[in-house]
Design a protein around this motif. Structure first.
Motif, mmCIF file in Angstrom:
data_model
loop_
_atom_site.group_PDB
_atom_site.id
_atom_site.type_symbol
_atom_site.label_atom_id
_atom_site.label_comp_id
_atom_site.label_asym_id
_atom_site.label_seq_id
_atom_site.Cartn_x
_atom_site.Cartn_y
_atom_site.Cartn_z
ATOM 1 N N GLN A 1 67.095 34.918 18.838
ATOM 2 C CA GLN A 1 67.261 35.723 17.598
ATOM 3 C C GLN A 1 66.121 35.561 16.574
ATOM 4 O OE1 GLN A 1 70.970 33.617 16.092
ATOM 5 N NE2 GLN A 1 72.394 34.631 17.491
ATOM 6 N N ALA A 2 65.466 34.372 16.815
ATOM 7 C CA ALA A 2 63.974 34.376 15.969
ATOM 8 C C ALA A 2 63.008 35.064 16.702
ATOM 9 C CB ALA A 2 63.714 33.064 15.622
ATOM 10 N N GLY A 3 63.271 35.604 17.942
ATOM 11 C CA GLY A 3 62.026 36.386 18.244
ATOM 12 C C GLY A 3 61.029 35.442 19.260
ATOM 13 N N HIS A 4 61.555 34.440 19.648
ATOM 14 C CA HIS A 4 61.048 33.806 20.666
ATOM 15 C C HIS A 4 61.460 33.736 22.124
ATOM 16 C CE1 HIS A 4 58.862 31.810 17.147
ATOM 17 N NE2 HIS A 4 60.204 31.511 16.593
ATOM 18 N N ASP A 5 60.600 33.388 22.945
ATOM 19 C CA ASP A 5 60.880 33.496 24.327
ATOM 20 C C ASP A 5 60.902 31.819 25.010
ATOM 21 O OD1 ASP A 5 61.365 33.746 27.137
ATOM 22 O OD2 ASP A 5 59.587 34.800 27.376
ATOM 23 N N PRO A 6 62.295 31.621 25.154
ATOM 24 C CA PRO A 6 62.378 30.126 25.692
ATOM 25 C C PRO A 6 61.768 29.809 26.711
ATOM 26 C CG PRO A 6 64.412 30.859 24.768
ATOM 27 C CD PRO A 6 63.581 32.159 24.802
ATOM 28 N N GLN A 7 61.456 30.727 27.551
ATOM 29 C CA GLN A 7 61.064 30.590 29.042
ATOM 30 C C GLN A 7 59.558 30.254 28.768
ATOM 31 O OE1 GLN A 7 63.219 30.085 31.522
ATOM 32 N NE2 GLN A 7 64.484 30.482 29.807
ATOM 33 N N GLN A 8 58.912 30.429 27.634
ATOM 34 C CA GLN A 8 57.408 30.328 27.511
ATOM 35 C C GLN A 8 57.205 28.638 27.031
ATOM 36 O OE1 GLN A 8 55.009 32.318 28.541
ATOM 37 N NE2 GLN A 8 56.705 33.380 29.541
ATOM 38 N N ILE A 9 58.353 27.869 26.731
ATOM 39 C CA ILE A 9 58.095 26.777 26.163
ATOM 40 C C ILE A 9 57.156 25.920 26.860
ATOM 41 C CG2 ILE A 9 59.092 24.602 25.266
ATOM 42 C CD1 ILE A 9 61.258 26.352 23.955
ATOM 43 N N PRO A 10 57.484 25.833 28.216
ATOM 44 C CA PRO A 10 56.496 25.014 29.025
ATOM 45 C C PRO A 10 54.890 25.480 29.049
ATOM 46 C CG PRO A 10 58.489 25.510 30.291
ATOM 47 C CD PRO A 10 58.464 26.499 29.108
ATOM 48 N N ALA A 11 54.554 26.587 28.765
ATOM 49 C CA ALA A 11 53.171 27.033 28.741
ATOM 50 C C ALA A 11 52.435 26.354 27.280
ATOM 51 C CB ALA A 11 53.154 28.427 28.606
ATOM 52 N N ILE A 12 53.390 25.942 26.321
ATOM 53 C CA ILE A 12 52.437 25.424 25.144
ATOM 54 C C ILE A 12 52.168 23.916 25.458
ATOM 55 C CG2 ILE A 12 53.291 24.412 22.819
ATOM 56 C CD1 ILE A 12 55.944 26.139 22.942
ATOM 57 N N ALA A 13 52.166 23.352 26.440
ATOM 58 C CA ALA A 13 51.795 21.877 26.629
ATOM 59 C C ALA A 13 50.211 22.002 26.574
ATOM 60 C CB ALA A 13 52.112 21.516 27.989
ATOM 61 N N ARG A 14 49.659 21.067 25.891
ATOM 62 C CA ARG A 14 48.052 20.829 25.811
ATOM 63 C C ARG A 14 47.783 20.173 26.958
ATOM 64 N NH1 ARG A 14 49.659 23.936 22.015
ATOM 65 N NH2 ARG A 14 48.750 24.026 20.205
ATOM 66 N N ASP A 15 46.363 20.408 27.511
ATOM 67 C CA ASP A 15 45.787 19.558 28.560
ATOM 68 C C ASP A 15 45.036 18.254 27.694
ATOM 69 O OD1 ASP A 15 44.215 18.389 30.511
ATOM 70 O OD2 ASP A 15 42.990 19.983 30.780
ATOM 71 N N PRO A 16 45.919 16.899 28.088
ATOM 72 C CA PRO A 16 45.121 15.707 27.536
ATOM 73 C C PRO A 16 43.664 15.748 27.862
ATOM 74 C CG PRO A 16 47.336 15.438 28.751
ATOM 75 C CD PRO A 16 47.012 16.768 29.250
ATOM 76 N N ALA A 17 43.292 16.419 28.668
ATOM 77 C CA ALA A 17 41.653 16.245 29.036
ATOM 78 C C ALA A 17 40.905 16.835 27.809
ATOM 79 C CB ALA A 17 41.467 16.726 30.225
#
Length: 581
Positions: A338-354
């Motif tokens: 409803q807020a215009g977000h795609d929940p399936q894209q959440i895993p792609a948010i993760a930052r690379d610790p390196a």
């Protein structure tokens, strides 16, 4: 214009005379502070003056308090106030009281003097220095009348120091570079709420989305590249010249508890935005990318799921939570869509610790330690681990008049015993606390023995072994209490977060920046959970605490801080960022 250099170099008599109006009719305070010269910074001068009061005998402190005039009192009416007091009272319109307001202040002044033996003292220019409303002054008056005498004595002295701080700023022509903007921004988004009666900003509500949009606008205006990710995090990037540079992250959360305060979490977003705005104005780039993240959710209000924003950034977002429902039956997945977000894209948010250099978070303390120490800043050593549960008790509802005491299966009585068990088990052990913050008797009635009861359980410690042992003992105790009383029970775990120690290397660098600002380094534990706990899974973390006013209260509309404290925190963080390698 008086300068700090002049105050450091002049003779004692001139020093005392120059600062004569800072503390009302009390020249003994600058006399004693003079011995601590030279002062490297204005903050050091303020601390020296404060120290003179703190180390004074109580009769001297009372003399200082009694030198202050009543608010809108006889001296004000007769025009007998000092120039400083006249201007301060006028700034809040106390010279323009209505007949009803004047009557209220007259009554409150009399009641306060009778109770405490000194006049009510309030820095009427308020946290921002622009002045409190008469309504706010009267409300504060009424609230503080309920204090114990020793607590109110200390609060009155803190108000004296705040008055002195404002006066000293005026004397030296100080213009705060960061504090006013931070406070103004906090006020602006503090007016955006799910609830008309207070500040509530829950995950993915209209108020939450409006707040995110405002933060994104301010980040862009400050010179950052901005995006709002699939979890609702607002991320602003202030890029280094070298595209291959690593990234240092700072930030905090912008959601709130129900009827919460304006600075919890939000200070840690607004403060670095103000810093980046200054860097951008100067055309200054850091040798690394600086990312400011407004984490979308930390409090767990709507879906009983904490750290959603920072868990997405660290790659630890639990996708099963997307099916969790709020009180209205809306799933998290539905709310995001409803807020215009795609929940399936959440895993792609993760930052690379390196690619990360670390994470540093500025946050209000949410407690009274810095306030009682008289210090605006503290370096956090560790964030306490937390175990949270929801306990459901099922007894038997029965008639209150006909059920003998020995034959009852009273769920509320069992709950009361559990509350005392938690208090007893978690008392007397350092860095361990236990709280039952919610206690309900669903469908209870005055003439019915409670058949059901629901309570929360929150156990925290900086030491995981101690926390786990306390949880085990409390759970064993709950089982024993319920068995004895014939009560069935279920326990649902809401949160299990390990303690997060801050990186000693980063702590030292923050401590050095604090000392360069003219303040002593003071280390303290965080009993509250913060996004830094989640970020510790992927990088080194550090936290800088700022002082809370009003007794250190937080998660409450009375939560407060000052523009001066926000300003010095920003200057310390900027110093830290400039020297960070």
């Amino acid at each position: 214009m008086t300068t700090l250099d002049h105050l450091n170099s002049c003779d004692t008599a001139t020093f005392v005379d120059t600062l004569r109006g800072i503390y009302e009719h009390s020249p003994w305070i600058p006399e004693r502070a003079a011995a601590r010269r030279p002062f490297a910074t204005l903050a050091a001068l303020k601390l020296a003056l404060q120290h003179a009061v703190t180390q004074a005998a109580e009769d001297e402190q009372l003399s200082l308090l009694r030198a202050h005039p009543e608010l809108a009192g006889k001296a004000a009416i007769a025009g007998e106030l000092t120039l400083e007091s006249t201007g301060e009272q006028a700034a809040s319109g106390l010279d323009r009281c209505s007949a009803e307001e004047f009557a209220s202040l007259h009554r409150l002044n009399a009641a306060y003097n009778d109770r405490f033996g000194f006049p009510f003292i309030l820095a009427v220019k308020g946290p921002t220095g622009k002045g409190l409303t008469r309504q706010a002054i009267i409300a504060t008056f009424e609230r503080r009348l309920k204090h114990r005498r020793q607590d109110e004595l200390q609060e009155a002295l803190r108000q004296v120091h705040r008055i002195a701080e404002i006066r000293l700023n005026a004397l030296l022509g100080v213009e705060l570079a960061f504090g006013p903007a931070i406070m103004a921004w906090a006020e602006e988004i503090g007016a955006i709420s799910d609830d008309e009666q207070g500040l509530t900003c829950a995950y993915m509500t209209p108020a939450h989305r409006q707040t995110a949009a405002k933060l994104a606008d301010w980040m862009r205006q400050a010179g950052m590249d901005v995006h709002v990710d699939a979890a609702g995090n607002v991320a602003g990037r202030y890029a280094a010249i070298d595209p291959a540079a690593k990234t240092l992250i700072t930030g905090s959360h912008y959601d709130t508890v129900r009827n919460g305060g304006k600075y919890d979490g939000r200070l840690g977003i607004l403060l670095p935005i103000a810093i980046v705005r200054e860097l951008h104005r100067r055309g200054e780039r850091l040798p690394y990318h600086l990312e400011v993240i407004g984490f979308a959710e930390e409090e767990g209000v709507r879906f009983r799921s904490t750290f959603l924003g920072s868990h997405a950034v660290t790659g630890h977002f639990d996708l099963s939570l997307l099916e969790r429902q709020d009180a209205g039956g809306v799933t998290m997945r539905e709310a995001l869509l409803q807020a215009g977000h795609d929940p399936q894209q959440i895993p792609a948010i993760a930052r690379d610790p390196a690619g990360l250099l670390g994470y540093v978070e500025v946050h209000i303390e949410q407690g009274p330690v810095l306030l009682e120490k008289g210090l605006p800043l503290g370096v956090v050593t560790a964030i306490a681990g937390s175990s949270r549960y929801l306990v459901e008790l099922e007894g038997l509802a029965s008639h209150a008049g006909t059920t003998p005491m020995t034959m009852r299966r009273d769920a509320a009585a069992a709950a009361a015993e559990i509350v005392l068990l938690v208090e007893q088990r978690c008392s007397g052990q350092a860095a361990l606390v236990g709280t039952v913050g919610q206690l309900q008797v669903p469908d209870g009635s005055v003439n019915v023995v409670p058949g059901r009861c629901r309570l929360s359980l929150d156990i925290r410690s900086a030491f995981d072994d101690g926390r786990i042992a306390a949880v085990r003992d409390v759970m064993d105790g709950i089982a024993a209490i319920c068995a004895r009383r014939g009560i069935e029970f279920t326990v649902e775990q809401l949160v299990e977060a390990e303690a997060a120690p801050c990186a000693p290397r980063l702590m030292d660098r923050l401590g050095e920046a604090v000392q360069r600002a003219g303040l002593p380094r003071f280390d303290l534990l965080s009993g509250a959970g913060h996004d830094a706990m989640a970020m510790a899974a992927v990088t080194e973390v550090a936290m800088l605490f700022t002082r809370c006013g009003n007794g250190g209260i937080s998660h409450n509309p009375l939560e407060t801080m000052t523009a001066d404290d926000a300003d010095i925190a920003a200057r310390v963080l900027l110093d830290f960022l400039r020297r960070y390698r």
